[in-house]
Design a protein around this motif. Sequence first.
Motif, PDB file in Angstrom:
ATOM      1  N   LEU A 119     -34.700  -8.315 -26.271  1.00  0.00           N
ATOM      2  CA  LEU A 119     -34.694  -9.047 -25.014  1.00  0.00           C
ATOM      3  C   LEU A 119     -36.055  -8.982 -24.327  1.00  0.00           C
ATOM      4  O   LEU A 119     -36.533  -9.988 -23.769  1.00  0.00           O
ATOM      5  N   ILE A 120     -36.676  -7.823 -24.354  1.00  0.00           N
ATOM      6  CA  ILE A 120     -37.997  -7.677 -23.733  1.00  0.00           C
ATOM      7  C   ILE A 120     -39.013  -8.591 -24.414  1.00  0.00           C
ATOM      8  O   ILE A 120     -39.781  -9.301 -23.759  1.00  0.00           O
ATOM      9  N   ARG A 121     -38.984  -8.601 -25.752  1.00  0.00           N
ATOM     10  CA  ARG A 121     -39.948  -9.432 -26.490  1.00  0.00           C
ATOM     11  C   ARG A 121     -39.683 -10.918 -26.247  1.00  0.00           C
ATOM     12  O   ARG A 121     -40.611 -11.712 -26.073  1.00  0.00           O
ATOM     13  N   CYS A 122     -38.422 -11.321 -26.246  1.00  0.00           N
ATOM     14  CA  CYS A 122     -38.087 -12.729 -25.995  1.00  0.00           C
ATOM     15  C   CYS A 122     -38.538 -13.149 -24.602  1.00  0.00           C
ATOM     16  O   CYS A 122     -39.058 -14.255 -24.414  1.00  0.00           O
TER      17      CYS A 122
ATOM     18  N   PHE B 141     -32.957 -11.233 -15.613  1.00  0.00           N
ATOM     19  CA  PHE B 141     -32.117 -10.058 -15.851  1.00  0.00           C
ATOM     20  C   PHE B 141     -31.580  -9.501 -14.525  1.00  0.00           C
ATOM     21  O   PHE B 141     -30.401  -9.141 -14.424  1.00  0.00           O
ATOM     22  N   TYR B 142     -32.443  -9.431 -13.506  1.00  0.00           N
ATOM     23  CA  TYR B 142     -31.965  -8.994 -12.193  1.00  0.00           C
ATOM     24  C   TYR B 142     -30.920  -9.966 -11.644  1.00  0.00           C
ATOM     25  O   TYR B 142     -29.930  -9.552 -11.032  1.00  0.00           O
TER      26      TYR B 142
ATOM     27  N   VAL C 159     -33.429  -3.318 -19.034  1.00  0.00           N
ATOM     28  CA  VAL C 159     -34.416  -4.284 -19.531  1.00  0.00           C
ATOM     29  C   VAL C 159     -35.225  -4.846 -18.363  1.00  0.00           C
ATOM     30  O   VAL C 159     -36.455  -4.957 -18.426  1.00  0.00           O
ATOM     31  N   ALA C 160     -34.526  -5.195 -17.293  1.00  0.00           N
ATOM     32  CA  ALA C 160     -35.202  -5.746 -16.114  1.00  0.00           C
ATOM     33  C   ALA C 160     -36.231  -4.766 -15.564  1.00  0.00           C
ATOM     34  O   ALA C 160     -37.373  -5.137 -15.266  1.00  0.00           O
ATOM     35  N   GLU C 161     -35.849  -3.499 -15.438  1.00  0.00           N
ATOM     36  CA  GLU C 161     -36.746  -2.491 -14.883  1.00  0.00           C
ATOM     37  C   GLU C 161     -37.958  -2.254 -15.778  1.00  0.00           C
ATOM     38  O   GLU C 161     -39.073  -2.053 -15.286  1.00  0.00           O
ATOM     39  N   LYS C 162     -37.765  -2.289 -17.090  1.00  0.00           N
ATOM     40  CA  LYS C 162     -38.900  -2.112 -18.004  1.00  0.00           C
ATOM     41  C   LYS C 162     -39.870  -3.268 -17.906  1.00  0.00           C
ATOM     42  O   LYS C 162     -41.092  -3.080 -17.889  1.00  0.00           O
ATOM     43  N   LEU C 163     -39.359  -4.481 -17.843  1.00  0.00           N
ATOM     44  CA  LEU C 163     -40.225  -5.648 -17.693  1.00  0.00           C
ATOM     45  C   LEU C 163     -40.979  -5.582 -16.370  1.00  0.00           C
ATOM     46  O   LEU C 163     -42.187  -5.857 -16.311  1.00  0.00           O
ATOM     47  N   PHE C 164     -40.284  -5.208 -15.311  1.00  0.00           N
ATOM     48  CA  PHE C 164     -40.910  -5.139 -13.993  1.00  0.00           C
ATOM     49  C   PHE C 164     -42.021  -4.083 -13.998  1.00  0.00           C
ATOM     50  O   PHE C 164     -43.109  -4.321 -13.471  1.00  0.00           O
ATOM     51  N   ALA C 165     -41.753  -2.932 -14.608  1.00  0.00           N
ATOM     52  CA  ALA C 165     -42.741  -1.856 -14.657  1.00  0.00           C
ATOM     53  C   ALA C 165     -43.976  -2.259 -15.455  1.00  0.00           C
ATOM     54  O   ALA C 165     -45.079  -1.778 -15.186  1.00  0.00           O
ATOM     55  N   GLN C 166     -43.797  -3.151 -16.418  1.00  0.00           N
ATOM     56  CA  GLN C 166     -44.906  -3.631 -17.233  1.00  0.00           C
ATOM     57  C   GLN C 166     -45.693  -4.754 -16.542  1.00  0.00           C
ATOM     58  O   GLN C 166     -46.683  -5.246 -17.088  1.00  0.00           O
ATOM     59  N   GLY C 167     -45.254  -5.133 -15.353  1.00  0.00           N
ATOM     60  CA  GLY C 167     -45.925  -6.213 -14.645  1.00  0.00           C
ATOM     61  C   GLY C 167     -45.410  -7.586 -15.002  1.00  0.00           C
ATOM     62  O   GLY C 167     -45.947  -8.608 -14.551  1.00  0.00           O
ATOM     63  N   GLU C 168     -44.336  -7.642 -15.820  1.00  0.00           N
ATOM     64  CA  GLU C 168     -43.741  -8.931 -16.199  1.00  0.00           C
ATOM     65  C   GLU C 168     -42.710  -9.313 -15.133  1.00  0.00           C
ATOM     66  O   GLU C 168     -41.500  -9.344 -15.380  1.00  0.00           O
ATOM     67  N   ILE C 169     -43.218  -9.604 -13.928  1.00  0.00           N
ATOM     68  CA  ILE C 169     -42.349  -9.773 -12.763  1.00  0.00           C
ATOM     69  C   ILE C 169     -41.425 -10.979 -12.913  1.00  0.00           C
ATOM     70  O   ILE C 169     -40.197 -10.862 -12.780  1.00  0.00           O
ATOM     71  N   GLN C 170     -42.002 -12.146 -13.176  1.00  0.00           N
ATOM     72  CA  GLN C 170     -41.176 -13.346 -13.279  1.00  0.00           C
ATOM     73  C   GLN C 170     -40.223 -13.276 -14.469  1.00  0.00           C
ATOM     74  O   GLN C 170     -39.105 -13.788 -14.413  1.00  0.00           O
TER      75      GLN C 170
ATOM     76  N   ARG D 262     -35.859  -6.507  -6.114  1.00  0.00           N
ATOM     77  CA  ARG D 262     -36.845  -6.960  -7.105  1.00  0.00           C
ATOM     78  C   ARG D 262     -36.988  -8.487  -7.077  1.00  0.00           C
ATOM     79  O   ARG D 262     -38.089  -9.011  -7.209  1.00  0.00           O
ATOM     80  N   ILE D 263     -35.868  -9.175  -6.928  1.00  0.00           N
ATOM     81  CA  ILE D 263     -35.943 -10.645  -6.838  1.00  0.00           C
ATOM     82  C   ILE D 263     -36.729 -11.041  -5.596  1.00  0.00           C
ATOM     83  O   ILE D 263     -37.571 -11.951  -5.634  1.00  0.00           O
ATOM     84  N   PHE D 264     -36.479 -10.350  -4.486  1.00  0.00           N
ATOM     85  CA  PHE D 264     -37.218 -10.603  -3.255  1.00  0.00           C
ATOM     86  C   PHE D 264     -38.707 -10.352  -3.466  1.00  0.00           C
ATOM     87  O   PHE D 264     -39.561 -11.141  -3.027  1.00  0.00           O
ATOM     88  N   GLU D 265     -39.033  -9.271  -4.155  1.00  0.00           N
ATOM     89  CA  GLU D 265     -40.436  -8.963  -4.457  1.00  0.00           C
ATOM     90  C   GLU D 265     -41.095 -10.057  -5.273  1.00  0.00           C
ATOM     91  O   GLU D 265     -42.280 -10.356  -5.097  1.00  0.00           O
ATOM     92  N   SER D 266     -40.345 -10.636  -6.196  1.00  0.00           N
ATOM     93  CA  SER D 266     -40.918 -11.651  -7.086  1.00  0.00           C
ATOM     94  C   SER D 266     -41.329 -12.906  -6.333  1.00  0.00           C
ATOM     95  O   SER D 266     -42.072 -13.736  -6.859  1.00  0.00           O
TER      96      SER D 266
END
Length: 467
Positions: free
Chosen positions: A91-94, A139-140, A123-134, A161-165
């Motif tokens: 999911l992260i790679r996709c 996932f959120y 998955v959402a938290e890992k993407l967010f931590a990597q800077g992959e916000i959008q 997180r959605i608000f942050e985005s």
Amino acid sequence: MEANLTTIRSEIERHLSRSGHNLASFAKVSGLNRGSLSAILHANPPKPISLGQLDALTRAFGYPEGWLYPLYIEECFHENKISRRRTEPFLIRCAEMGKTQCVEETLNRILEYPKPLELVFAVAEKLFAQGEIQESVIFYTTVTENEPDSYSERLAISQYRIFESLQAVVDMEEKLRAVITFEPFRSRLPENLALDGLLKLANVSFTLYKWKEVEKYADELRALANGIYREEVSKRRNGRRSESRELMKPLVLYYGQSYLLKAVALTKQGNYEEAKKYTAGYADLSWFELLDEQGRVEVDKFRLFAEANSYTLELLLGNTGILSSYADFLGAHPGEILPGLVTIIESANRYGYSVDGILLRFSREMLRFERFQDPINVDRRFRLNYQLAIYLLDKEQYDRGVDYALLCMGMSISMNNGKGLIQCITLFELNRRYASAKQRDEYHELIKEVRLFEKNAVDHDRRFGIF
């Protein structure tokens, strides 16, 4: 007769046959172990394929990464269970590659299983931590739409997180919807995120000109920051070990911002004397304990902000005697020029004095304001241009004044700022007789743009936000 079902293994077998390789030779080409390759293709049941193995096979066949991802979805669900070891990296790679359909299909499958949201949230938290916000938003959003417990921390964090985005959004209606959606969850966040959430709510409300809301969030932020500060200081003085809260920013920043935002909100409502009291609250924070190097940097920034905002309050009260020293202050602190000029021109319009010399002094800096594209500075640019339009029209410099009114009108359309649009239209209509034919044509085109916007907005259930 039933058609043959295409599976990830049938595709691999088909391309393996076409390549002319046997298992041994292809294992060398792909870098995979021959035994692993045989188990993947021929074992009964077949060995599941890892994402790394799939990418190695894809490279060996000469296809682009993600070639077999649509067929890989089945690998994520083995023996009627979700394989987290395969699903999470997939999911992260996709998401990183923009393969939205694969993400959506996999999420739909996951939701068929018990307790699916733990994996989706991870998955959402890992993407967010990597800077992959959008990339994390889908996932959120899945969490917010499927979380059964409306008071769960996971739901609150997902909403945050959605608000942050959306922090870079300048569309005022979209920002208002974001605030309305997130606001009920602000008190359900862990303290470190609650501080940041309140600060962001106050800042967004500032760009929406909702001063009472700015006050409310500033008060809540101050109470929370105060509570955390007292607790941390008490632990230190009593020699008790303090668990790290992992704050997003230094605690002094939240404390100081709570006073600054309160003062700004009071200023915008004309409560200047009250605003002075809150400005004093962040002018000198050197007494603040628990300061590290970054915290001391913030203390110095607040000292600067307080000096700048003290000038602002004096000018808005009509004390023009400080104008020269304020201009010198702005010259020494270029980052304050844009907000400073907004105040100066507003004061000049209110009390009827000339600031031509100051405008000439900062004319070069004003040419560079276009580079500021963050929401707060976009709003400042709009307000500066609007005040300049009024200033120039009052001085009977009609050609330049109308140009600024039209510039503001275009900005209000792009910002979806309904109140600003009305102000600009009113300003133009009051001065229409001074507009050139070219300016009237430009105005007509902008009005057509508003109508087009409204037509498109109807199709998307949107309107200009009138605040």
